[in-house]
Motif scaffolding. Structure first.
Motif, PDB file in Angstrom:
ATOM      1  N   PRO A 199      41.176  48.931  31.973  1.00  0.00           N
ATOM      2  CA  PRO A 199      42.212  49.435  32.948  1.00  0.00           C
ATOM      3  C   PRO A 199      42.321  49.056  33.953  1.00  0.00           C
ATOM      4  N   LEU A 200      43.255  49.302  34.941  1.00  0.00           N
ATOM      5  CA  LEU A 200      43.725  48.437  36.194  1.00  0.00           C
ATOM      6  C   LEU A 200      42.311  49.177  37.331  1.00  0.00           C
ATOM      7  N   ALA A 201      42.244  50.389  36.958  1.00  0.00           N
ATOM      8  CA  ALA A 201      41.070  51.234  37.980  1.00  0.00           C
ATOM      9  C   ALA A 201      39.936  50.228  38.203  1.00  0.00           C
ATOM     10  N   PHE A 202      39.549  49.145  37.107  1.00  0.00           N
ATOM     11  CA  PHE A 202      38.479  48.575  37.296  1.00  0.00           C
ATOM     12  C   PHE A 202      38.537  47.295  38.198  1.00  0.00           C
ATOM     13  N   ALA A 203      39.966  46.951  38.341  1.00  0.00           N
ATOM     14  CA  ALA A 203      40.278  45.942  39.381  1.00  0.00           C
ATOM     15  C   ALA A 203      40.274  46.276  40.796  1.00  0.00           C
ATOM     16  N   VAL A 204      40.446  47.670  40.986  1.00  0.00           N
ATOM     17  CA  VAL A 204      40.353  48.115  42.377  1.00  0.00           C
ATOM     18  C   VAL A 204      38.984  47.939  43.048  1.00  0.00           C
ATOM     19  N   PRO A 205      37.861  48.108  42.730  1.00  0.00           N
ATOM     20  CA  PRO A 205      36.672  47.648  43.532  1.00  0.00           C
ATOM     21  C   PRO A 205      36.694  46.281  43.566  1.00  0.00           C
ATOM     22  N   VAL A 206      36.939  45.280  42.815  1.00  0.00           N
ATOM     23  CA  VAL A 206      36.926  43.999  42.831  1.00  0.00           C
ATOM     24  C   VAL A 206      37.893  43.451  44.281  1.00  0.00           C
ATOM     25  N   VAL A 207      39.109  43.945  43.900  1.00  0.00           N
ATOM     26  CA  VAL A 207      39.961  43.599  44.999  1.00  0.00           C
ATOM     27  C   VAL A 207      39.782  44.335  46.369  1.00  0.00           C
ATOM     28  N   ALA A 208      39.031  45.393  46.428  1.00  0.00           N
ATOM     29  CA  ALA A 208      38.469  46.048  47.631  1.00  0.00           C
ATOM     30  C   ALA A 208      37.351  45.200  48.318  1.00  0.00           C
ATOM     31  N   ALA A 209      36.490  44.642  47.387  1.00  0.00           N
ATOM     32  CA  ALA A 209      35.458  43.648  47.955  1.00  0.00           C
ATOM     33  C   ALA A 209      36.210  42.546  48.508  1.00  0.00           C
ATOM     34  N   ALA A 210      37.323  42.030  47.857  1.00  0.00           N
ATOM     35  CA  ALA A 210      37.936  40.755  48.576  1.00  0.00           C
ATOM     36  C   ALA A 210      38.614  41.101  49.816  1.00  0.00           C
ATOM     37  N   PRO A 231      34.143  51.867  37.012  1.00  0.00           N
ATOM     38  CA  PRO A 231      34.818  50.776  37.937  1.00  0.00           C
ATOM     39  C   PRO A 231      33.717  50.723  38.966  1.00  0.00           C
ATOM     40  N   SER A 232      33.072  51.621  39.448  1.00  0.00           N
ATOM     41  CA  SER A 232      32.266  51.458  40.624  1.00  0.00           C
ATOM     42  C   SER A 232      30.937  50.323  40.730  1.00  0.00           C
ATOM     43  N   GLU A 233      30.836  50.184  39.166  1.00  0.00           N
ATOM     44  CA  GLU A 233      29.921  49.265  38.938  1.00  0.00           C
ATOM     45  C   GLU A 233      30.164  47.672  39.071  1.00  0.00           C
ATOM     46  N   PHE A 234      31.694  47.612  39.222  1.00  0.00           N
ATOM     47  CA  PHE A 234      31.746  45.943  39.551  1.00  0.00           C
ATOM     48  C   PHE A 234      31.819  45.853  41.109  1.00  0.00           C
ATOM     49  N   ALA A 235      31.585  46.878  41.767  1.00  0.00           N
ATOM     50  CA  ALA A 235      31.792  46.777  43.210  1.00  0.00           C
ATOM     51  C   ALA A 235      30.540  45.749  43.879  1.00  0.00           C
ATOM     52  N   VAL A 236      29.198  46.011  43.302  1.00  0.00           N
ATOM     53  CA  VAL A 236      28.185  45.153  44.013  1.00  0.00           C
ATOM     54  C   VAL A 236      28.440  43.673  43.581  1.00  0.00           C
ATOM     55  N   THR A 237      28.659  43.322  42.136  1.00  0.00           N
ATOM     56  CA  THR A 237      28.941  42.162  41.553  1.00  0.00           C
ATOM     57  C   THR A 237      30.115  41.386  42.387  1.00  0.00           C
ATOM     58  N   ALA A 238      31.291  42.160  42.635  1.00  0.00           N
ATOM     59  CA  ALA A 238      32.408  41.556  43.566  1.00  0.00           C
ATOM     60  C   ALA A 238      31.901  41.397  44.863  1.00  0.00           C
ATOM     61  N   ALA A 239      31.380  42.109  45.461  1.00  0.00           N
ATOM     62  CA  ALA A 239      31.077  41.807  46.881  1.00  0.00           C
ATOM     63  C   ALA A 239      30.185  40.564  47.061  1.00  0.00           C
ATOM     64  N   ASP A 266      31.630  34.933  37.255  1.00  0.00           N
ATOM     65  CA  ASP A 266      31.276  36.103  37.457  1.00  0.00           C
ATOM     66  C   ASP A 266      32.092  37.421  36.690  1.00  0.00           C
ATOM     67  N   GLY A 267      33.022  36.702  35.997  1.00  0.00           N
ATOM     68  CA  GLY A 267      33.941  37.564  34.868  1.00  0.00           C
ATOM     69  C   GLY A 267      34.953  38.513  35.794  1.00  0.00           C
ATOM     70  N   LEU A 268      35.219  38.065  37.076  1.00  0.00           N
ATOM     71  CA  LEU A 268      36.031  38.927  37.961  1.00  0.00           C
ATOM     72  C   LEU A 268      37.728  38.554  37.660  1.00  0.00           C
ATOM     73  N   LEU A 269      37.985  37.423  37.251  1.00  0.00           N
ATOM     74  CA  LEU A 269      39.443  36.965  37.173  1.00  0.00           C
ATOM     75  C   LEU A 269      40.013  37.549  35.904  1.00  0.00           C
ATOM     76  N   GLY A 270      39.270  38.100  34.891  1.00  0.00           N
ATOM     77  CA  GLY A 270      39.919  38.801  33.795  1.00  0.00           C
ATOM     78  C   GLY A 270      39.504  40.053  33.430  1.00  0.00           C
ATOM     79  N   VAL A 271      39.179  40.545  34.626  1.00  0.00           N
ATOM     80  CA  VAL A 271      38.881  42.229  34.550  1.00  0.00           C
ATOM     81  C   VAL A 271      39.944  43.091  33.671  1.00  0.00           C
ATOM     82  N   ILE A 272      41.160  42.745  33.806  1.00  0.00           N
ATOM     83  CA  ILE A 272      42.125  43.392  33.114  1.00  0.00           C
ATOM     84  C   ILE A 272      42.793  42.791  32.084  1.00  0.00           C
ATOM     85  N   ALA A 273      42.530  41.336  31.812  1.00  0.00           N
ATOM     86  CA  ALA A 273      43.168  40.731  30.842  1.00  0.00           C
ATOM     87  C   ALA A 273      42.438  41.010  29.435  1.00  0.00           C
TER      88      ALA A 273
END
Length: 344
Positions: free
Chosen positions: A56-67, A10-18, A39-46
């Motif tokens: 899994p939902l854990a991969f959406a956590v760093p994305v929403v944290a960046a938001a 999941p942490s690998e999504f943090a930089v892209t999301a930021a 950037d593929g961020l709207l469909g992380v858990i779809a």
């Protein structure tokens, strides 16, 4: 094989999301949707079938944290959840949400009644806390206590009221529905609402984590660089102790979220993560505001805007109601043991 099986973290999504959140600063809501989707961020858990990554939902956590950290003015949490919630019953709509072609949001408070009329369903009621509902194409509303329905915002009988709320970046609207007719196919499976709310509490905690982390960073920088009476503010031991306590609270939020997305986690762990984030997130942002003084209320120093968002997320998730329910659950669990002890 999903990406999880390929050891993606999941942490690998943090930089892209930021980076994506920063790029959205000057874009309209629909432009933000397209940019985040690219950037593929709207469909992380779809699911893959609707253009998602099926993670899994854990991969959406760093994305929403960046938001949260970047004060994104887009209902990202709602888009993420709807992309997955609609993938079985409304795959075309889910695909449009994931691709950024369509804006959809969720009214988190209030409910509507539903009356079946042949192949249609008529909805009546009032809902609120619907982020960016005025610009959205679709709105998900609660039916009764656990049902949910997807409604087009262009339907006859829908009135979207002007936004009132603390968060100036993501306006929340109230919506009146009077004899709004929808297809029966727009009704989501039973209990969908409860699952949605449970997942939303994890993502709210993530958004609060992003805001709290930014506030603490700003407070540390200000305390280190601002000088009074020839010394930095951080020379004051009381300020150093306050920052240390805030750092401890931040790690408390982080660990609570980690527990809430574990393999054995349930609604209890997710509610606890949301409550922990609300308590510690408010304390951290308020502490940062105090360290900044009057500067913290200016638009250039966004500490007050983060505090507004934290408070708005608490209200959106009904933190006081969640806490009361958690208390009743705890009392109910220990009451039988207390009765046995008393009988002895």
């Amino acid at each position: 094989m999903t990406l999880t099986g390929e050891a993606l973290q999941p942490s690998e999504f943090a930089v892209t999301a930021a980076r994506a959140v920063a790029d959205c600063a000057d874009l309209s809501l629909r432009e933000q949707a397209k940019h985040l989707a690219n950037d593929g961020l709207l469909g992380v858990i779809a699911a893959h079938d609707v253009g998602g990554l099926d993670l899994p939902l854990a991969f959406a956590v760093p994305v929403v944290a960046a938001a949260g950290s970047g004060l994104l003015g887009f209902p990202l949490m709602e888009a993420l959840l709807l992309g997955r919630a609609l993938q079985e019953s409304q795959p075309r709509t889910a695909e449009a949400v994931v691709s950024g072609e369509m804006l959809a949001t969720i009214a988190w408070q209030g409910s509507v009644s539903a009356a079946r009329e042949g192949e249609s369903v008529v909805l009546d009621g009032w809902v609120a806390r619907a982020a960016c509902a005025r610009e959205a194409d679709y709105l998900l509303v609660r039916i009764g206590t656990s049902g949910a329905a997807l409604v087009s915002t262009n339907s006859n009988g829908i009135v979207v009221e002007d936004a009132t709320g603390l968060d100036l970046t993501v306006p929340e609207h109230a919506v009146h529905l009077e004899s709004v007719t929808i297809s029966a196919a727009n009704i989501l499976p039973e209990n969908s609402w409860n699952v949605l709310c449970s997942d939303a509490n994890v993502l709210r905690a993530a958004a609060i984590l992003g805001s709290a982390e930014t506030c603490l960073t700003l407070a540390q920088e200000h305390a280190s660089t601002r000088r009074q009476f020839g010394r930095a503010l951080s020379y004051n031991q009381a300020i150093r102790h306050a920052l240390a306590r805030q750092k401890l609270g931040l790690e408390g939020i982080r660990h609570a979220i980690t527990r809430s997305v574990g393999d054995e986690a349930g609604a209890l762990q997710r509610d606890a993560a949301f409550l922990a984030a609300g308590v510690y997130g408010s304390a951290i942002s308020e502490g940062a505001l105090q360290i900044h003084g009057g500067m913290g209320f200016t638009w250039d120093v966004p500490v007050h805007r983060h505090l507004r968002r934290v408070r708005a997320l608490q209200a959106q998730g009904d933190a006081s109601g969640v806490l009361a329910a958690l208390g009743r659950r705890y009392v109910g669990a220990i009451a039988p043991a207390s009765d046995v002890t008393a009988s002895r």
